[in-house]
Motif scaffolding. Structure first.
Motif, mmCIF file in Angstrom:
data_model
loop_
_atom_site.group_PDB
_atom_site.id
_atom_site.type_symbol
_atom_site.label_atom_id
_atom_site.label_comp_id
_atom_site.label_asym_id
_atom_site.label_seq_id
_atom_site.Cartn_x
_atom_site.Cartn_y
_atom_site.Cartn_z
ATOM 1 N N UNK A 11 -0.604 -0.039 -9.056
ATOM 2 C CA UNK A 11 0.734 -0.588 -8.915
ATOM 3 C C UNK A 11 1.728 0.255 -9.707
ATOM 4 N N UNK A 12 2.807 0.599 -9.040
ATOM 5 C CA UNK A 12 3.868 1.343 -9.719
ATOM 6 C C UNK A 12 4.729 0.373 -10.496
ATOM 7 N N UNK A 13 5.359 0.877 -11.545
ATOM 8 C CA UNK A 13 6.257 0.050 -12.328
ATOM 9 C C UNK A 13 7.508 -0.291 -11.523
ATOM 10 N N UNK A 46 0.836 -1.206 0.000
ATOM 11 C CA UNK A 46 0.000 0.000 0.000
ATOM 12 C C UNK A 46 0.867 1.250 0.000
ATOM 13 N N UNK A 47 1.894 1.286 0.822
ATOM 14 C CA UNK A 47 2.742 2.477 0.912
ATOM 15 C C UNK A 47 3.498 2.708 -0.392
ATOM 16 N N UNK A 48 3.890 1.656 -1.087
ATOM 17 C CA UNK A 48 4.623 1.806 -2.340
ATOM 18 C C UNK A 48 3.710 2.062 -3.536
ATOM 19 N N UNK A 49 2.385 1.984 -3.355
ATOM 20 C CA UNK A 49 1.461 2.159 -4.471
ATOM 21 C C UNK A 49 1.328 3.639 -4.838
ATOM 22 N N UNK A 50 0.606 3.892 -5.911
ATOM 23 C CA UNK A 50 0.418 5.268 -6.377
ATOM 24 C C UNK A 50 -0.900 5.858 -5.877
#
Length: 104
Positions: free
Chosen positions: A95-97, A57-61
């Motif tokens: 999701x980030x690349x 969640x924290x790394x998502x956009x």
């Protein structure tokens, strides 16, 4: 709200929850692998899955408000929150690349 502030807040929340966790008494050591005595093996698996969800969640956009809501849902309802997150969070859209660019 920056990523570092959000991450520091979530880390403090996680550490506070671990600090107030119920201690395992000596009477429960006979039954430590079964449910009801601090979680045992099942509790460890749920904890690891919760940490994976927090990182995802924290790394998502997502916006900071969405991140906070998802983290609170998973924190307050660990098992049900995991199920709700994996069923209804639309993870592919946020999701980030990986950060790598494909070669031509």
């Amino acid at each position: 709200m920056t990523f570092n502030t959000l991450f520091a807040g979530m880390t403090a929340l996680l550490m506070a929850s671990l600090a107030v966790a119920a201690p395992v008494t000596t009477a429960a050591l006979d039954n430590s692998w079964q449910y009801g005595t601090g979680g045992g093996l099942l509790g460890l698996v749920v904890f690891i899955l919760d940490v994976i969800v927090f990182v995802e969640v924290i790394k998502s956009s997502r916006t900071p408000a969405q991140k906070l809501i998802w983290c609170l849902v998973v924190f307050l309802f660990p098992v049900i929150g995991l199920i709700v997150y994996y069923l209804f969070s639309n993870r592919d859209a946020y999701q980030r690349g990986s950060g790598y660019e494909t070669l031509p």
